[in-house]
Design an enzyme around this catalytic site. Sequence first.
Site, PDB file in Angstrom:
ATOM      1  N   SER A  84      34.636  44.639  18.050  1.00 57.76           N
ATOM      2  CA  SER A  84      35.271  43.452  18.634  1.00 57.76           C
ATOM      3  C   SER A  84      34.960  43.226  20.106  1.00 57.76           C
ATOM      4  O   SER A  84      35.215  42.136  20.617  1.00 57.76           O
ATOM      5  CB  SER A  84      36.788  43.516  18.446  1.00 57.76           C
ATOM      6  OG  SER A  84      37.118  43.228  17.122  1.00 57.76           O
ATOM      7  N   LYS A  89      42.021  40.139  26.923  1.00 54.59           N
ATOM      8  CA  LYS A  89      42.298  39.748  25.537  1.00 54.59           C
ATOM      9  C   LYS A  89      43.806  39.734  25.323  1.00 54.59           C
ATOM     10  O   LYS A  89      44.516  40.612  25.828  1.00 54.59           O
ATOM     11  CB  LYS A  89      41.619  40.781  24.631  1.00 54.59           C
ATOM     12  CG  LYS A  89      41.619  40.464  23.155  1.00 54.59           C
ATOM     13  CD  LYS A  89      40.845  41.544  22.395  1.00 54.59           C
ATOM     14  CE  LYS A  89      40.733  41.234  20.911  1.00 54.59           C
ATOM     15  NZ  LYS A  89      39.975  42.273  20.178  1.00 54.59           N
ATOM     16  N   SER A 123      36.383  40.244  17.500  1.00 56.45           N
ATOM     17  CA  SER A 123      37.546  39.424  17.719  1.00 56.45           C
ATOM     18  C   SER A 123      37.796  39.086  19.200  1.00 56.45           C
ATOM     19  O   SER A 123      38.600  38.196  19.475  1.00 56.45           O
ATOM     20  CB  SER A 123      38.782  40.126  17.146  1.00 56.45           C
ATOM     21  OG  SER A 123      39.020  41.340  17.814  1.00 56.45           O
TER      22      SER A 123
END
Lengths: 107, 500
Positions: free
Chosen positions: B191, B92, B167
Site C-alpha cells: 500500500s 494517510k 491503498s
Amino acid sequence: MTPQEPAKIDFTIDANMVKHVAFLVRLGILEEEAQAFSHQFTAIIDYFHLLNEVDTQNVKPACETSSTQNVMRPDEMQPSMSRQDFMKNVPHQDGPFVQVPLVFDEE
Amino acid sequence: MSRCRWFLMKSSIMELYNLSIRAAHDLISKKQVSSLELTKATLDHIHNTDPHINAFVTVADELALEQARQADRRLQTGAKVTPLTGIPFAVKDCISTNAVRTTCSSKILENYIPQYNATVIDRLADAGAVLVGKHNMDEFGMGSSCENSAFFITHNPWDLERVPGGSSGGSAAAVTASMGAFALGEDTGGSIRMPASFCNVTGLKTTYGRVSRYGLIALVSSFDSIGPMARDAYDCATVLQVIAGQDPHDATSLPAPVPDYLQNLEKPVKGLRLGIPKEYFQAGMEPGVESSIRAAIRTLEELGMEIREVSLPHTKYGLPVYYLVLFAEASANLARFDGTRFGLSVIEGAENVIDLYLQTRRAGFGPEVKRRIMLGAYVLSAGYYDAYYLKAQKVRTLLRQDFDAAFELCDALVAPTCPTTAFKLGEKTDDPLTMYLSDIYVVATNPAGVPALSLPCGFSNAMPVGMQLIGKHLSEDVLLQIGYAYQSVTDWHLKRPVIV
C-alpha cells in the site's frame, strides 16, 4: 507472472452460507447482496486452493512476524486516556455511562 | 533587501511547494524562507490543485498555520531545530491525529476525532514538522486503486483518468503533485509501494516493528508498517530517522538501535550484491515496465553492484497467503467498530444490541470491507480453519525461508513494484479477484516482515514505472543507500506531472 489455475475442486459458497456468516460477524446484508457475494466468495476461495499444491508436512505455522521474544515491562500504573476524553466520542451516553440497547432478554 | 535576495525570494516563493525536504530545510535554516511562507504556499497549492486530484480527506489550515508559527519561533531561537522543522507534510487517514478527524476513508469513522496522536505524529511534531492534512485511501486500506474510499476517488496526477494505486493512493498523489513535502503512508501488502510506483514517488515499506504502530488504525496487525513517501531516498531517510525506534506503547516495535540513515547514504554501493528473483520476471509484465527495470539494473551494475539471479520458489503462493491472513486478521480487527464507543451508531429501531451492531456495520462499511470481514470469519470457522488459515500460516513460513535463503546470497533484491503502470479508473472494480492480482509483486514482503523501497525508474506509455528493492530485516539503511546512489545518476524521481 500469470496466476496459476488453482486445483479444481467442486466448490461453492451459496447465498445461505453468506447470510449465515454475515450474521456471525454482525453485518446486516440484503438478499441481492448475498447473491453477489456468493459468486465472488466462490471465485476467491477457489483461488486459495492453489495452496494445496504446497507440501506443508513438518512445516510450523508462522506465529510472529519479526521477533520471537516476549516483551515484558514492570506492572505499574501509568496515566491513560481520561474518562472525559474517552466520552467525547461515545455516541449514546446516560450520565457518566456508555448507553447501549438491551443486551440480554428480559425473561 | 538586496536585489539578489529579491530574485531568490520571487523565484522560490512561486514554487516553494515544489521543494524537497532537503531544499526547503536549506532555505529555512538560512532564514531565506519562513515556515509560515512555505506552509501558506503549500496550503494555497492544495486548495488550487486538489479539486482536480481529490487526494485530501481533510485539510487542517488553521492547525498547520499555528504549527508553522511555532516552527518559526523555534527557528528564531535556534532551539531544537531538526531537518523537518517547519516542513509541511500530511498522512494517510488511518493514522490517528489528536483533534483532527481520522476517517480511514470509511463512513463508520466519518466524524471520528481521536483524542490522542499516533506515536509517529508525536515524533514528527517534536521534530517541528507541520501537519497540513489527511489523505484519502481505500477504506481501511482494503484496495489497490483508492477507488474503495467511501468518500470519493483520488485521481492519478499523471493522468486524471487513471488510478493512483492503493491503498495509500491519496498520499502518493499528493506527494507527486507537490501538495506537501512528504507523506506518511502505511503498507499492509504494497500500500505504500504500489501507489508510489504508479505516481513516481519514492516510498519505503519499513521492517515490521521498525516504526511504532501505536495510533495506527489496524488492518492486519502482523503486516502493517508505517513508512515515508517522498521526493527521493534522501528525504525518506530524513523522515525515517525521526519516526523509527522502539515505543513502549507498541510491544511489537523492535529494540534494535536506529542507525544514522543520512550518514549512511553516501557510502559507495560498489561490491554490494543485488539479487534478481527470477520468479518476479515472468510473462504478463507490461513490456515498458520490464525494459525500465532491466535498464535500472544495468545502471546499478554500472555503479559497481554485483548482479546475480536468485530464486524465491514460493512466490506464486504469496498472494493467497497474504489475502488469507489479511481476511482473518482484518475480520477480527474490525470487530471493534460496533456503534457503541465511537464512530457511526445507527440505533433507531434497534430492539437489542445485536440490532445496533447489524444496522451500524451495514450502513458504515463499504462492499470490499464487508467482503473481507465475511471471508475472514469463513476461513477462521471451525470446519475450514486448518484448510485455509493454518495452511496459509505454514506456507507463510516457507515464504520467509525463501527470503532468508536469498539474503544468504545477496544484500538486496530488485524487482518491478507492479507488473503494469497505473490502470484506468473503473477498469478492475467489478472483479475483486482481478484487483487482488495487481498486488502480485508486493504482497510477499509483508508476511515475511522485510523492508522494501519503491523508486521511480522510467516511464511506459507516459506513465511512471517503479522498481522495488527488497532487503533483509532492518536493512533500511542499505536500501536507502542503493536508492540514493541510483537517484544520484538518474533523474526519473525529479519528473513532475503537469496538472491541467
